[in-house]
Design an enzyme around this catalytic site. Structure first.
Site, PDB file in Angstrom:
ATOM      1  N   SER A  10       0.943  -1.367   0.229  1.00 44.42           N
ATOM      2  CA  SER A  10      -0.184  -0.312  -0.220  1.00 44.42           C
ATOM      3  C   SER A  10       0.805   1.365   0.192  1.00 44.42           C
ATOM      4  CB  SER A  10      -0.728  -0.303   1.210  1.00 44.42           C
ATOM      5  OG  SER A  10      -1.424   0.933   1.583  1.00 44.42           O
ATOM      6  N   TYR A  38      -0.276  -0.129  10.500  1.00 41.71           N
ATOM      7  CA  TYR A  38      -1.012  -1.004   8.747  1.00 41.71           C
ATOM      8  C   TYR A  38      -0.016  -1.017   7.782  1.00 41.71           C
ATOM      9  CZ  TYR A  38      -3.672  -1.143   4.280  1.00 41.71           C
ATOM     10  OH  TYR A  38      -4.218  -1.401   2.813  1.00 41.71           O
ATOM     11  N   LYS A  89       2.774  -3.549   5.864  1.00 42.11           N
ATOM     12  CA  LYS A  89       2.637  -3.590   4.464  1.00 42.11           C
ATOM     13  C   LYS A  89       4.348  -2.714   4.172  1.00 42.11           C
ATOM     14  CE  LYS A  89      -1.418  -3.430   3.629  1.00 42.11           C
ATOM     15  NZ  LYS A  89      -1.802  -5.031   2.687  1.00 42.11           N
ATOM     16  N   TYR A  93     -15.377   8.927  -0.270  1.00 43.55           N
ATOM     17  CA  TYR A  93     -14.020   8.791  -0.423  1.00 43.55           C
ATOM     18  C   TYR A  93     -13.320   9.322  -1.844  1.00 43.55           C
ATOM     19  CZ  TYR A  93     -10.685   5.609  -0.852  1.00 43.55           C
ATOM     20  OH  TYR A  93      -9.686   4.681  -1.272  1.00 43.55           O
TER      21      TYR A  93
HETATM   22  N1  LIG Z   1      -8.578  -0.856  -1.427  1.00 47.13           N
HETATM   23  C1  LIG Z   1      -7.243   0.399  -1.455  1.00 47.13           C
HETATM   24  O1  LIG Z   1      -7.856   1.657  -1.713  1.00 47.13           O
HETATM   25  C2  LIG Z   1      -6.202  -0.260  -1.227  1.00 47.13           C
HETATM   26  C3  LIG Z   1      -5.258   0.669  -0.628  1.00 47.13           C
HETATM   27  C4  LIG Z   1      -4.277  -0.005  -0.691  1.00 47.13           C
HETATM   28  C5  LIG Z   1      -3.776  -1.172  -0.501  1.00 47.13           C
HETATM   29  N2  LIG Z   1      -5.105  -2.039  -0.273  1.00 47.13           N
HETATM   30  C6  LIG Z   1      -4.372  -3.218  -0.434  1.00 47.13           C
HETATM   31  O2  LIG Z   1      -4.993  -4.040  -1.532  1.00 47.13           O
HETATM   32  C7  LIG Z   1      -5.886  -5.503  -0.659  1.00 47.13           C
HETATM   33  C8  LIG Z   1      -6.975  -5.533  -1.296  1.00 47.13           C
HETATM   34  O3  LIG Z   1      -7.575  -4.584  -0.772  1.00 47.13           O
HETATM   35  P1  LIG Z   1      -9.615  -4.654  -0.892  1.00 47.13           P
HETATM   36  O4  LIG Z   1     -10.229  -3.299  -0.168  1.00 47.13           O
HETATM   37  O5  LIG Z   1      -9.859  -4.867  -2.219  1.00 47.13           O
HETATM   38  O6  LIG Z   1      -9.777  -5.181   0.466  1.00 47.13           O
HETATM   39  P2  LIG Z   1     -11.470  -5.219   0.709  1.00 47.13           P
HETATM   40  O7  LIG Z   1     -11.201  -4.942   2.205  1.00 47.13           O
HETATM   41  O8  LIG Z   1     -13.001  -5.196   0.011  1.00 47.13           O
HETATM   42  O9  LIG Z   1     -11.373  -7.184   1.456  1.00 47.13           O
HETATM   43  C9  LIG Z   1     -11.316  -7.845   0.643  1.00 47.13           C
HETATM   44  C10 LIG Z   1     -11.980  -8.883   0.732  1.00 47.13           C
HETATM   45  O10 LIG Z   1     -10.840 -10.089   1.468  1.00 47.13           O
HETATM   46  C11 LIG Z   1     -11.630 -10.902   2.414  1.00 47.13           C
HETATM   47  N3  LIG Z   1     -11.073 -10.803   3.859  1.00 47.13           N
HETATM   48  C12 LIG Z   1     -10.714  -9.948   4.790  1.00 47.13           C
HETATM   49  N4  LIG Z   1      -9.641 -10.673   5.547  1.00 47.13           N
HETATM   50  C13 LIG Z   1      -9.776 -11.986   5.170  1.00 47.13           C
HETATM   51  C14 LIG Z   1      -8.286 -12.701   5.425  1.00 47.13           C
HETATM   52  N5  LIG Z   1      -7.957 -13.036   6.980  1.00 47.13           N
HETATM   53  N6  LIG Z   1      -8.953 -14.771   4.979  1.00 47.13           N
HETATM   54  C15 LIG Z   1      -9.409 -14.099   3.642  1.00 47.13           C
HETATM   55  N7  LIG Z   1     -10.020 -12.897   2.944  1.00 47.13           N
HETATM   56  C16 LIG Z   1     -10.900 -11.766   4.087  1.00 47.13           C
HETATM   57  C17 LIG Z   1     -12.939  -9.842   2.589  1.00 47.13           C
HETATM   58  O11 LIG Z   1     -13.800 -10.721   2.972  1.00 47.13           O
HETATM   59  C18 LIG Z   1     -12.851  -8.922   1.887  1.00 47.13           C
HETATM   60  O12 LIG Z   1     -14.133 -10.076   1.030  1.00 47.13           O
HETATM   61  C19 LIG Z   1      -5.545  -5.323   0.499  1.00 47.13           C
HETATM   62  O13 LIG Z   1      -4.185  -5.793   1.077  1.00 47.13           O
HETATM   63  C20 LIG Z   1      -5.036  -3.725   0.920  1.00 47.13           C
HETATM   64  O14 LIG Z   1      -4.767  -3.837   2.474  1.00 47.13           O
HETATM   65  C21 LIG Z   1      -5.738  -1.700  -0.399  1.00 47.13           C
END
Ligand SMILES: NC(=O)c1ccc[n+]([C@@H]2O[C@H](COP(=O)([O-])OP(=O)(O)OC[C@H]3O[C@@H](n4cnc5c(N)ncnc54)[C@H](O)[C@@H]3O)[C@@H](O)[C@H]2O)c1
Length: 254
Positions: free
Chosen positions: A142, A155, A159, A199
């Protein structure tokens, strides 16, 4: 990009970025194990997916649980005969001030974000080593692993650690032709982030390229880094943030 006959595992993929990665891998011919903690989300994600080019199997379970990780790798091999690609995408974001951050939140973030990625990479790399024809591993970082962000000490630290882990594993995994990289998304539009009704507007204003990322922006980069087109790229992190980290305006002070 051709993923025909490639076998992949993607964690945390019932929705958001992980789901888009699965969709694109399957569309390009891969056979994919789609993991999510939420069994219903995982099932629904697979049912709704266009699967004419590749197969996709839902796999419910906590990606931070070592037993689940082992079962996932075993399932890929049992169903599809091998494992080529792992995307350790699952990550949880538990906001909170550092001075009162609860230990339970800290250890949960470390378990899923770090432990889940570390031990999935370990299990996958052992399988790939046994197979003898290499593989690709990708961690989901991230921008908060690069830039300090309010209320995200644990967090952000998890990362940043993933990016160092990818670099470190170059030493042990390169002899087996396994490359390992990370992508670091900035603000990305997902079901979760869009629960905040401000957002889009907030990030539209402070992102140099004028909008937050789509899940497609992130998935395109991931697919490249786990494809045969990037076999000589390893230990690297690719920031995908519309230029935000170049200037880093705060989302809270505008
Ligand atoms: N969305 C953003 O803005 C953003 C930005 C930077 C990094 N990220 C990273 O990208 C990745 C995906 O983000 P997102 O926003 O698509 O995710 P999200 O929060 O929408 O979660 C995606 C899915 O992960 C599942 N999940 C949560 N904990 C879990 C576990 N322990 N085991 C299995 N599944 C689990 C949830 O049920 C959900 O369906 C993450 O690692 C997040 O930290 C996201």
């Amino acid at each position: 990009m051709d993923f025909k006959d490639k076998v992949a595992i993607v964690t945390g993929a019932g929705q958001g970025i992980g789901l888009e990665i699965c969709r694109q891998l399957v569309a390009h011919g891969a056979n994919v194990i789609l993991n999510d903690l939420d069994a219903v989300l995982a099932e629904e994600a697979v049912v709704k997916m266009d699967r004419k080019n590749g197969k996709c199997i839902p796999f419910a379970g906590d990606s931070g649980d070592i037993a689940v990780i082992k079962q996932m790798v075993d399932k890929a091999v049992e169903e599809f005969g091998k494992l080529d690609i792992v995307v350790a995408n699952a990550g949880i974001t538990l906001f909170g001030e550092f001075l009162s951050y609860p230990p339970e939140s800290f250890f949960e973030v470390m378990k899923v974000n770090l432990g889940g990625s570390f031990f999935l990479a370990q299990a996958a790399a052992n399988q790939m080593k046994k197979q003898g024809f290499g593989g690709s591993i990708l961690f989901m970082s991230s921008v908060t692993g690069h830039q300090a962000h309010e209320n995200l000490a644990a967090y952000g630290m998890s990362k940043a650690a993933l990016e160092m882990l990818a670099k470190n594993l170059v030493i042990e995994l390169s002899p087996y032709k396994i490359n390992i990289n990370t992508v670091a998304p900035g603000a990305t539009l997902t079901e979760r982030t869009l629960r905040d009704k401000d957002y889009f507007g907030t990030w539209e204003n402070i992102t140099p390229l004028g909008r937050p990322a789509s899940v497609n922006d992130i998935a395109q980069a991931v697919l490249f880094l786990v494809s045969d087109n990037s076999k000589h790229i390893t230990g690297q992190s690719l920031v995908i943030d519309g230029g935000w980290t170049s200037v880093s305006p705060s989302p809270y002070k505008n």
